[in-house]
Design an enzyme around this catalytic site. Sequence first.
Site, PDB file in Angstrom:
ATOM      1  N   ARG A  54       0.647  -1.227   0.021  1.00 22.19           N
ATOM      2  CA  ARG A  54       0.112  -0.033  -0.102  1.00 22.19           C
ATOM      3  C   ARG A  54       0.718   1.260   0.126  1.00 22.19           C
ATOM      4  O   ARG A  54       0.410   2.397   0.444  1.00 22.19           O
ATOM      5  CB  ARG A  54      -0.728   0.158   1.068  1.00 22.19           C
ATOM      6  CG  ARG A  54      -2.143  -0.914   1.064  1.00 22.19           C
ATOM      7  CD  ARG A  54      -3.456  -0.361   2.011  1.00 22.19           C
ATOM      8  NE  ARG A  54      -4.264  -1.501   1.739  1.00 22.19           N
ATOM      9  CZ  ARG A  54      -5.582  -1.288   1.238  1.00 22.19           C
ATOM     10  NH1 ARG A  54      -5.688  -0.205   0.494  1.00 22.19           N
ATOM     11  NH2 ARG A  54      -6.510  -2.366   1.168  1.00 22.19           N
ATOM     12  N   ARG A  58      -3.189   5.861   0.152  1.00 18.50           N
ATOM     13  CA  ARG A  58      -3.691   6.625   0.969  1.00 18.50           C
ATOM     14  C   ARG A  58      -2.856   7.579   2.047  1.00 18.50           C
ATOM     15  O   ARG A  58      -3.408   8.692   2.485  1.00 18.50           O
ATOM     16  CB  ARG A  58      -4.655   6.023   1.875  1.00 18.50           C
ATOM     17  CG  ARG A  58      -5.564   4.954   1.229  1.00 18.50           C
ATOM     18  CD  ARG A  58      -6.104   3.780   2.255  1.00 18.50           C
ATOM     19  NE  ARG A  58      -5.083   3.062   2.632  1.00 18.50           N
ATOM     20  CZ  ARG A  58      -5.307   1.963   3.508  1.00 18.50           C
ATOM     21  NH1 ARG A  58      -6.477   1.699   4.014  1.00 18.50           N
ATOM     22  NH2 ARG A  58      -4.112   1.345   4.087  1.00 18.50           N
ATOM     23  N   ARG A  67      -6.669  12.165  -6.442  1.00 24.52           N
ATOM     24  CA  ARG A  67      -8.004  11.178  -6.416  1.00 24.52           C
ATOM     25  C   ARG A  67      -9.301  11.900  -6.306  1.00 24.52           C
ATOM     26  O   ARG A  67     -10.177  11.444  -6.297  1.00 24.52           O
ATOM     27  CB  ARG A  67      -8.048  10.058  -5.366  1.00 24.52           C
ATOM     28  CG  ARG A  67      -6.995   8.803  -5.970  1.00 24.52           C
ATOM     29  CD  ARG A  67      -7.980   7.946  -6.478  1.00 24.52           C
ATOM     30  NE  ARG A  67      -9.269   7.649  -6.181  1.00 24.52           N
ATOM     31  CZ  ARG A  67      -9.728   7.085  -5.135  1.00 24.52           C
ATOM     32  NH1 ARG A  67      -8.891   6.180  -4.367  1.00 24.52           N
ATOM     33  NH2 ARG A  67     -10.984   6.929  -4.677  1.00 24.52           N
ATOM     34  N   ASP A 103      -6.888  -2.959  -7.518  1.00 27.01           N
ATOM     35  CA  ASP A 103      -7.689  -3.380  -6.338  1.00 27.01           C
ATOM     36  C   ASP A 103      -7.785  -4.850  -6.544  1.00 27.01           C
ATOM     37  O   ASP A 103      -7.989  -5.291  -7.734  1.00 27.01           O
ATOM     38  CB  ASP A 103      -8.605  -2.631  -6.240  1.00 27.01           C
ATOM     39  CG  ASP A 103      -9.566  -2.866  -4.838  1.00 27.01           C
ATOM     40  OD1 ASP A 103      -9.407  -2.303  -3.835  1.00 27.01           O
ATOM     41  OD2 ASP A 103     -10.169  -4.025  -4.904  1.00 27.01           O
ATOM     42  N   TYR A 178     -15.611 -12.029  -1.166  1.00 26.37           N
ATOM     43  CA  TYR A 178     -16.199 -10.766  -1.418  1.00 26.37           C
ATOM     44  C   TYR A 178     -17.505 -11.204  -2.479  1.00 26.37           C
ATOM     45  O   TYR A 178     -18.408 -10.752  -1.755  1.00 26.37           O
ATOM     46  CB  TYR A 178     -15.162  -9.907  -2.046  1.00 26.37           C
ATOM     47  CG  TYR A 178     -14.364  -9.168  -1.610  1.00 26.37           C
ATOM     48  CD1 TYR A 178     -14.802  -8.109  -0.666  1.00 26.37           C
ATOM     49  CD2 TYR A 178     -13.121  -9.293  -1.529  1.00 26.37           C
ATOM     50  CE1 TYR A 178     -13.717  -7.268   0.114  1.00 26.37           C
ATOM     51  CE2 TYR A 178     -11.985  -8.680  -0.857  1.00 26.37           C
ATOM     52  CZ  TYR A 178     -12.390  -7.800   0.121  1.00 26.37           C
ATOM     53  OH  TYR A 178     -11.629  -6.954   0.615  1.00 26.37           O
TER      54      TYR A 178
END
Lengths: 373, 373
Positions: A54, A58, A67, A103, A178
Amino acid sequence: MHGNEAAASRSVAVAGPHTMTEVNTYTRRRLTDAPFLAAATGATPSRRPVWFMRQAGRSLPEYRELRKGIGMLESCFDPELVCEITMQPIRRHGVDAAILFSDIVVPLKAAGIDLDIVPGVGPVIASPVRTAADVRALPRLRPEEVGAVTDGIELLVDALGDTPLIGFAGAPFTLASYLVEGGPSKNHERTKAMMHADPTTWHELLGVLTDITVAFLQAQLAAGVDALQLFDSWAGALSLADYRTFVLPHSERVFAQIATAGVPRIHFGVGTGDLLGAMGEAGADVVGVDWRVPLTEAVRRVGPGKALQGNLDPAVLFAGSAAIESEARRIAGEADEAITMGAAGHIFNLGHGVLPDTDPGVLTALVELVHEL
Amino acid sequence: MHGNEAAASRSVAVAGPHTMTEVNTYTRRRLTDAPFLAAATGATPSRRPVWFMRQAGRSLPEYRELRKGIGMLESCFDPELVCEITMQPIRRHGVDAAILFSDIVVPLKAAGIDLDIVPGVGPVIASPVRTAADVRALPRLRPEEVGAVTDGIELLVDALGDTPLIGFAGAPFTLASYLVEGGPSKNHERTKAMMHADPTTWHELLGVLTDITVAFLQAQLAAGVDALQLFDSWAGALSLADYRTFVLPHSERVFAQIATAGVPRIHFGVGTGDLLGAMGEAGADVVGVDWRVPLTEAVRRVGPGKALQGNLDPAVLFAGSAAIESEARRIAGEADEAITMGAAGHIFNLGHGVLPDTDPGVLTALVELVHEL
C-alpha cells in the site's frame, strides 16, 4: 534507452504464445542488478531491498490530491492515473520496487461482475454469489477487458527505468469471500458455510476465480511486470485443515499457471502464522510474513529455498524514530539469521499495508535506514 | 436448598478477608459433580461439558425482546436483567455453564470513566488515554461500584442451582486498547505506539488496568462465581515478543491475585495461535483456543496440565447439521487425543463468540450432540 527497448520487446509479446517468456527473460536481464529481484531469486542484492504494501495510495498527500472527485475503480481503469499513482512512492521514498496501483476486485469488475468500491466500506457486490446457478452464471476474464490496466503497466515500464514493477491479484479464496458475502466480512460465515455445506459448488466457484486470476496475471506479465504478488488477504480466517482442503489446490494452480513466465512470485496473507508452510507449498518463490511471526520462525515453517518478505508492524511507524529503528534493526538481524537457516533472501516490507494516517516522511526515513542495514 | 445455602455463605463472605476462599470452597463442594468444573480441574466429567462464548445475547429472540429500548450498559448494571439474560441460554440450550452477562468495559464505566457502548460501533471513550497525565488521572475501582453486577451474580447463584457460573473480565491489554484508541480499533496503532514509544507510561497504564480487573474479579468471586474467564480479545494483534514484554506480566498478576480463590481460571483470545504458550504461562488453568489451531497442536503449545476450551469455528454453525456434526466429532476426537498428550481436560466451546445471525436451534442441537460424544 531501457524504456524504448522494453516497449519494443512488449510489442513482440502480443504476437505469439512464447513471447511472454521472451519479454520476461528480457525484463529480468534488464533489471539483473535490481536488489529486489536479486533478493527474490536467491542472488545477493547490492543493498537490502525495501518496498511497502500500500505504498501507493492513502498515506500520500499527492495521492489524495490526485484522487479528488475520482472514484477508486475509475482510477484503477485509467492508465495515466495508474501510472502516476504507482510512481508517486517511487519518487518520494526511493523504494526498491513499484507495486501496481489496482484493487483485488479489478479483474472481477473487468469481467463484467456488477460491483463498486464504496469509500469507508470497501467492495460491494450487487448480486452476491451463493448458489450453484450463481457460480455457473459467472463470466470469465478476456485479456482485452483489462486493457486499461495493461496500458498502465506499459506506461510504467517506460517510466520506472531500473525499478522493478510488481503486478498483483487477489487470491481465489479472498475473491470468493467478497463475492459470497457481498462485500467485506469480519467472520466470512456465508463463505465458510458454502465450503462446508456444498464443497462441489465451492470448488467450482474457486475454479472460475482461479481462471480469472490467472488471466489477469498473464495479462500483467505480457505487459511487462517483473514480479507478481498474490494477496490472500482473508486466508488468515481459516484453519490449516480448511485452507488445505478448500483453498490450497486453487492457489497452487494460480502459481503453476504463471510459472513459465519465470518472474518471482510472492504470496501474502495477514494472520497466517499457521498457514505459512502451506502458503509456501502453493508455489510462491517469496512468502510474505506479517509481524506476528519472527522471520527466524517463518523460515522454519516455510522451509528452505524461498525468500521471505516482511515484517515490521505498520503500527510501529506511529511510535517515533527510536522505536522504528530498533524494530527495523531487529527484523534485519532476524532476516540475516533466517538466511543462514535456509531462506533464499529477504525483502524488507511491513507486515501489512501502510496505514492511512502514516506520516510519509517516516516511510522515507525508513527506506534510508533499511538501505544502511 | 442450594440457593439459600449459597446465599448464606455469601453473606459471610463480606465479613472478612478470608471468607472469599470459604465461599468458593463451598461453591466447589456444591458443584462437585458439575461436568464443566470437573473438566476444568483435571477430574473426569460425567459428560463432555459445553458452553458457548456469547451464548447470552444477540442470537436469542428472547434476549432481543428483553433489551428493546434498553441500552447495553444500562442492562449490564441492572441485576434483574443480568440474571435473566444470563439464564436465557441455560433454559434454552441446557449448556453446562452460565457466563455472566456483562461487557468488558463495565468495570471501567463503574470506576467512573466516561464511556458508552454505541450500537453498531462498540465502546466509545469520551476522553482517550494517551499521556502519562491521562494515566495518572485514571480512577481505581471500589467493589461497591460494581454492586449491581454482584447483586446480579447473587440472584444467579440462586437461580442456577447446579449449573456453574463463569464470571469474566477483559484483560488489561484489551482494556488499554479501548482506552488509548478511544474505541474499537482494527490496527491498534496508538496503543502500540504508546507501548513502543513510552514503555514507562504503558506499564503504568497496564498496572492501573490490572488493579481494576483484579478488583472486579474479586468482587465477582465474593459474590459467588464458580469460575472466571479473562478475555484478551485483541491480544492476537501482537507479536509474541511484544506480548511477552508489554502484556504478559500484567495478565500474570491478574491470575496470581485471584489464585487464592481456588476457582478455575480461563484465558482466551482470538487469533492467538502463536501466543498460546505464553497465555498459558500467564497462569490460566484452562486455555481457550480459537478454530485456527487444532487442539492436538494447542496442547503442544500450551504444555501439559492445563485444560483446553474450544474450538468449533462459529461460521460452521451456518453450514447445516451434517457439517456441524462432522466438525464437532473431529474436535471431540482431537480433544481426546490432546488429553492423552497431557491436557487436563476439554470443555467444548466455539472458537469465538456466537455470531449474531446464528440460529439458536442449531446451538441447542449442538449441545445435545456434544453430550452424546
